[in-house]
Design a protein around this motif. Sequence first.
Motif, PDB file in Angstrom:
ATOM      1  N   LYS A 195       0.805  -1.219   0.000  1.00  0.00           N
ATOM      2  CA  LYS A 195       0.000   0.000   0.000  1.00  0.00           C
ATOM      3  C   LYS A 195       0.837   1.267   0.000  1.00  0.00           C
ATOM      4  CE  LYS A 195      -3.902   2.189   2.370  1.00  0.00           C
ATOM      5  NZ  LYS A 195      -4.888   2.068   3.472  1.00  0.00           N
ATOM      6  N   ALA A 196       1.901   1.306   0.779  1.00  0.00           N
ATOM      7  CA  ALA A 196       2.721   2.516   0.858  1.00  0.00           C
ATOM      8  C   ALA A 196       3.365   2.855  -0.482  1.00  0.00           C
ATOM      9  CB  ALA A 196       3.801   2.343   1.920  1.00  0.00           C
ATOM     10  N   LEU A 197       3.558   1.845  -1.323  1.00  0.00           N
ATOM     11  CA  LEU A 197       4.231   2.045  -2.605  1.00  0.00           C
ATOM     12  C   LEU A 197       3.260   2.260  -3.760  1.00  0.00           C
ATOM     13  CD1 LEU A 197       6.974  -0.722  -2.320  1.00  0.00           C
ATOM     14  CD2 LEU A 197       7.075   1.656  -1.566  1.00  0.00           C
ATOM     15  N   TYR A 198       2.070   1.658  -3.680  1.00  0.00           N
ATOM     16  CA  TYR A 198       1.143   1.696  -4.809  1.00  0.00           C
ATOM     17  C   TYR A 198      -0.219   2.316  -4.496  1.00  0.00           C
ATOM     18  CZ  TYR A 198       4.399  -1.169  -7.476  1.00  0.00           C
ATOM     19  OH  TYR A 198       5.508  -1.625  -8.159  1.00  0.00           O
ATOM     20  N   LYS A 257      -1.040  13.477   0.155  1.00  0.00           N
ATOM     21  CA  LYS A 257      -0.537  14.232  -0.994  1.00  0.00           C
ATOM     22  C   LYS A 257       0.737  14.987  -0.628  1.00  0.00           C
ATOM     23  CE  LYS A 257      -5.222  15.023  -2.740  1.00  0.00           C
ATOM     24  NZ  LYS A 257      -6.198  16.060  -3.149  1.00  0.00           N
ATOM     25  N   ASP A 258       1.307  14.687   0.541  1.00  0.00           N
ATOM     26  CA  ASP A 258       2.536  15.345   0.976  1.00  0.00           C
ATOM     27  C   ASP A 258       3.732  14.452   0.672  1.00  0.00           C
ATOM     28  OD1 ASP A 258       1.125  17.526   2.047  1.00  0.00           O
ATOM     29  OD2 ASP A 258       0.732  16.399   3.890  1.00  0.00           O
ATOM     30  N   PHE A 259       4.931  15.030   0.624  1.00  0.00           N
ATOM     31  CA  PHE A 259       6.140  14.251   0.421  1.00  0.00           C
ATOM     32  C   PHE A 259       6.310  13.266   1.572  1.00  0.00           C
ATOM     33  CE2 PHE A 259       7.312  18.220  -1.901  1.00  0.00           C
ATOM     34  CZ  PHE A 259       7.417  17.657  -3.161  1.00  0.00           C
ATOM     35  N   ALA A 260       6.748  12.065   1.255  1.00  0.00           N
ATOM     36  CA  ALA A 260       6.955  11.045   2.277  1.00  0.00           C
ATOM     37  C   ALA A 260       8.167  10.203   1.895  1.00  0.00           C
ATOM     38  CB  ALA A 260       5.725  10.148   2.395  1.00  0.00           C
ATOM     39  N   LEU A 261       8.919   9.783   2.904  1.00  0.00           N
ATOM     40  CA  LEU A 261      10.038   8.879   2.689  1.00  0.00           C
ATOM     41  C   LEU A 261       9.534   7.445   2.761  1.00  0.00           C
ATOM     42  CD1 LEU A 261      12.907  10.524   4.756  1.00  0.00           C
ATOM     43  CD2 LEU A 261      12.897  10.125   2.290  1.00  0.00           C
ATOM     44  N   LEU A 275      15.830   3.661  -0.316  1.00  0.00           N
ATOM     45  CA  LEU A 275      15.229   4.854   0.268  1.00  0.00           C
ATOM     46  C   LEU A 275      14.826   5.845  -0.830  1.00  0.00           C
ATOM     47  CD1 LEU A 275      14.584   6.378   2.946  1.00  0.00           C
ATOM     48  CD2 LEU A 275      16.858   7.417   2.738  1.00  0.00           C
ATOM     49  N   SER A 276      13.574   6.301  -0.781  1.00  0.00           N
ATOM     50  CA  SER A 276      13.058   7.206  -1.813  1.00  0.00           C
ATOM     51  C   SER A 276      12.080   8.195  -1.185  1.00  0.00           C
ATOM     52  CB  SER A 276      12.329   6.428  -2.918  1.00  0.00           C
ATOM     53  OG  SER A 276      13.176   5.488  -3.545  1.00  0.00           O
ATOM     54  N   VAL A 277      11.910   9.319  -1.854  1.00  0.00           N
ATOM     55  CA  VAL A 277      10.884  10.274  -1.452  1.00  0.00           C
ATOM     56  C   VAL A 277       9.829  10.286  -2.552  1.00  0.00           C
ATOM     57  CG1 VAL A 277      12.185  12.209  -2.450  1.00  0.00           C
ATOM     58  CG2 VAL A 277      10.385  12.660  -0.783  1.00  0.00           C
ATOM     59  N   GLN A 278       8.559  10.308  -2.158  1.00  0.00           N
ATOM     60  CA  GLN A 278       7.492  10.268  -3.148  1.00  0.00           C
ATOM     61  C   GLN A 278       6.322  11.145  -2.719  1.00  0.00           C
ATOM     62  OE1 GLN A 278       6.404   6.068  -3.244  1.00  0.00           O
ATOM     63  NE2 GLN A 278       4.740   6.386  -1.792  1.00  0.00           N
ATOM     64  N   ILE A 279       5.477  11.429  -3.686  1.00  0.00           N
ATOM     65  CA  ILE A 279       4.266  12.212  -3.436  1.00  0.00           C
ATOM     66  C   ILE A 279       3.213  11.785  -4.447  1.00  0.00           C
ATOM     67  CG2 ILE A 279       4.938  14.114  -4.970  1.00  0.00           C
ATOM     68  CD1 ILE A 279       3.659  16.040  -2.909  1.00  0.00           C
ATOM     69  N   LEU A 280       1.955  11.833  -4.044  1.00  0.00           N
ATOM     70  CA  LEU A 280       0.856  11.529  -4.948  1.00  0.00           C
ATOM     71  C   LEU A 280       0.432  12.810  -5.649  1.00  0.00           C
ATOM     72  CD1 LEU A 280      -1.292   9.575  -6.062  1.00  0.00           C
ATOM     73  CD2 LEU A 280      -2.718  10.169  -4.080  1.00  0.00           C
ATOM     74  N   ARG A 335      -7.991  14.501 -13.173  1.00  0.00           N
ATOM     75  CA  ARG A 335      -8.230  13.473 -12.156  1.00  0.00           C
ATOM     76  C   ARG A 335      -7.192  12.347 -12.193  1.00  0.00           C
ATOM     77  NH1 ARG A 335     -13.510  13.672 -10.128  1.00  0.00           N
ATOM     78  NH2 ARG A 335     -13.495  11.417  -9.734  1.00  0.00           N
ATOM     79  N   LEU A 336      -6.190  12.475 -13.040  1.00  0.00           N
ATOM     80  CA  LEU A 336      -5.154  11.454 -13.124  1.00  0.00           C
ATOM     81  C   LEU A 336      -4.372  11.372 -11.815  1.00  0.00           C
ATOM     82  CD1 LEU A 336      -3.725  12.199 -16.686  1.00  0.00           C
ATOM     83  CD2 LEU A 336      -5.023  10.168 -16.015  1.00  0.00           C
ATOM     84  N   LYS A 337      -4.104  10.166 -11.354  1.00  0.00           N
ATOM     85  CA  LYS A 337      -3.314   9.960 -10.140  1.00  0.00           C
ATOM     86  C   LYS A 337      -1.976   9.342 -10.521  1.00  0.00           C
ATOM     87  CE  LYS A 337      -7.188   9.372  -6.927  1.00  0.00           C
ATOM     88  NZ  LYS A 337      -7.805   8.486  -5.908  1.00  0.00           N
ATOM     89  N   THR A 338      -0.895  10.022 -10.133  1.00  0.00           N
ATOM     90  CA  THR A 338       0.461   9.588 -10.462  1.00  0.00           C
ATOM     91  C   THR A 338       1.352   9.732  -9.235  1.00  0.00           C
ATOM     92  OG1 THR A 338       0.146  10.459 -12.711  1.00  0.00           O
ATOM     93  CG2 THR A 338       2.393   9.864 -12.059  1.00  0.00           C
ATOM     94  N   ILE A 339       2.063   8.669  -8.900  1.00  0.00           N
ATOM     95  CA  ILE A 339       3.050   8.767  -7.830  1.00  0.00           C
ATOM     96  C   ILE A 339       4.359   9.267  -8.447  1.00  0.00           C
ATOM     97  CG2 ILE A 339       4.394   7.516  -6.099  1.00  0.00           C
ATOM     98  CD1 ILE A 339       2.062   5.522  -5.947  1.00  0.00           C
ATOM     99  N   LEU A 340       4.884  10.362  -7.905  1.00  0.00           N
ATOM    100  CA  LEU A 340       6.175  10.906  -8.318  1.00  0.00           C
ATOM    101  C   LEU A 340       7.197  10.488  -7.265  1.00  0.00           C
ATOM    102  CD1 LEU A 340       5.056  14.535  -9.271  1.00  0.00           C
ATOM    103  CD2 LEU A 340       4.994  12.469 -10.687  1.00  0.00           C
ATOM    104  N   ARG A 341       8.248   9.813  -7.677  1.00  0.00           N
ATOM    105  CA  ARG A 341       9.220   9.263  -6.726  1.00  0.00           C
ATOM    106  C   ARG A 341      10.641   9.545  -7.179  1.00  0.00           C
ATOM    107  NH1 ARG A 341       8.622   3.032  -6.000  1.00  0.00           N
ATOM    108  NH2 ARG A 341       6.724   3.648  -4.851  1.00  0.00           N
ATOM    109  N   HIS A 342      11.527   9.726  -6.212  1.00  0.00           N
ATOM    110  CA  HIS A 342      12.947   9.857  -6.534  1.00  0.00           C
ATOM    111  C   HIS A 342      13.770   9.168  -5.460  1.00  0.00           C
ATOM    112  CE1 HIS A 342      15.719  12.010  -9.328  1.00  0.00           C
ATOM    113  NE2 HIS A 342      16.576  11.582  -8.421  1.00  0.00           N
ATOM    114  N   PRO A 343      14.675   8.256  -5.842  1.00  0.00           N
ATOM    115  CA  PRO A 343      15.543   7.619  -4.835  1.00  0.00           C
ATOM    116  C   PRO A 343      16.521   8.632  -4.259  1.00  0.00           C
ATOM    117  CG  PRO A 343      16.184   6.947  -7.049  1.00  0.00           C
ATOM    118  CD  PRO A 343      14.910   7.725  -7.194  1.00  0.00           C
TER     119      PRO A 343
END
Length: 203
Positions: free
Chosen positions: A11-14, A19-23, A140-145, A191-199
């Motif tokens: 769940k945390a990954l997908y 909607k805030d940045f999270a590690l 380890l990565s930071v991501q946001i929805l 309404r598109l939902k995209t996870i933006l992530r960066h290691p």
Amino acid sequence: MEKIDFKKTLKALYAPAAKDFALVEVPRMQFVKVDGHGNPNAAPAYKAALEWLYGVSYALKFAAKALGKDYGVPPLEGLWWAEDNAAFTAGAKDQWNWTMMIMAPEFVTPAMFEAAVAKTGKKLGEPPASLRLEPFDEGLSVQILHIGSYDDEAPTIRRLHHEFIPQNGLVENGVHHEIYLSDPRKTEPARLKTILRHPVRRQ
């Protein structure tokens, strides 16, 4: 037969709620991958890459189901970069490099992959030279929805790189990663939902 839903088991990954940045700590997983270059809206290689990724991924799903292991095919993901990073942040899509990919469960074997490629090839012909099953250890990565058009991601990406990462004692440790939770053929851009992530790694 119980069907595995990776939006629940990972769940945390997908399926992040915030909607805030999270590690997040991303475990080592394997993916079906295809590499390419150029504007994804225009490059024929991009369209072919997606056809092959979905074709092979669904062939793997049906092969696994025959063995008593059913699962929902995970969402499409993409790694994006450019030789000149300014070309990426400025949206110069003709200069973009990409690796498109779909996660394959750990019980998918190389033999299953080869059989899925052969099955898909009966419909699509010769596979892309870079098509492969390969592990990916992002760590380890930071991501946001992100909710909205793909073209509206730039301000969030800038905040990620110029605010959150440096302000939290982190440095970039890989390339930009996107996970597409919505089908753009069926979802309006707003309404598109995209996870933006960066290691990242800690300084």
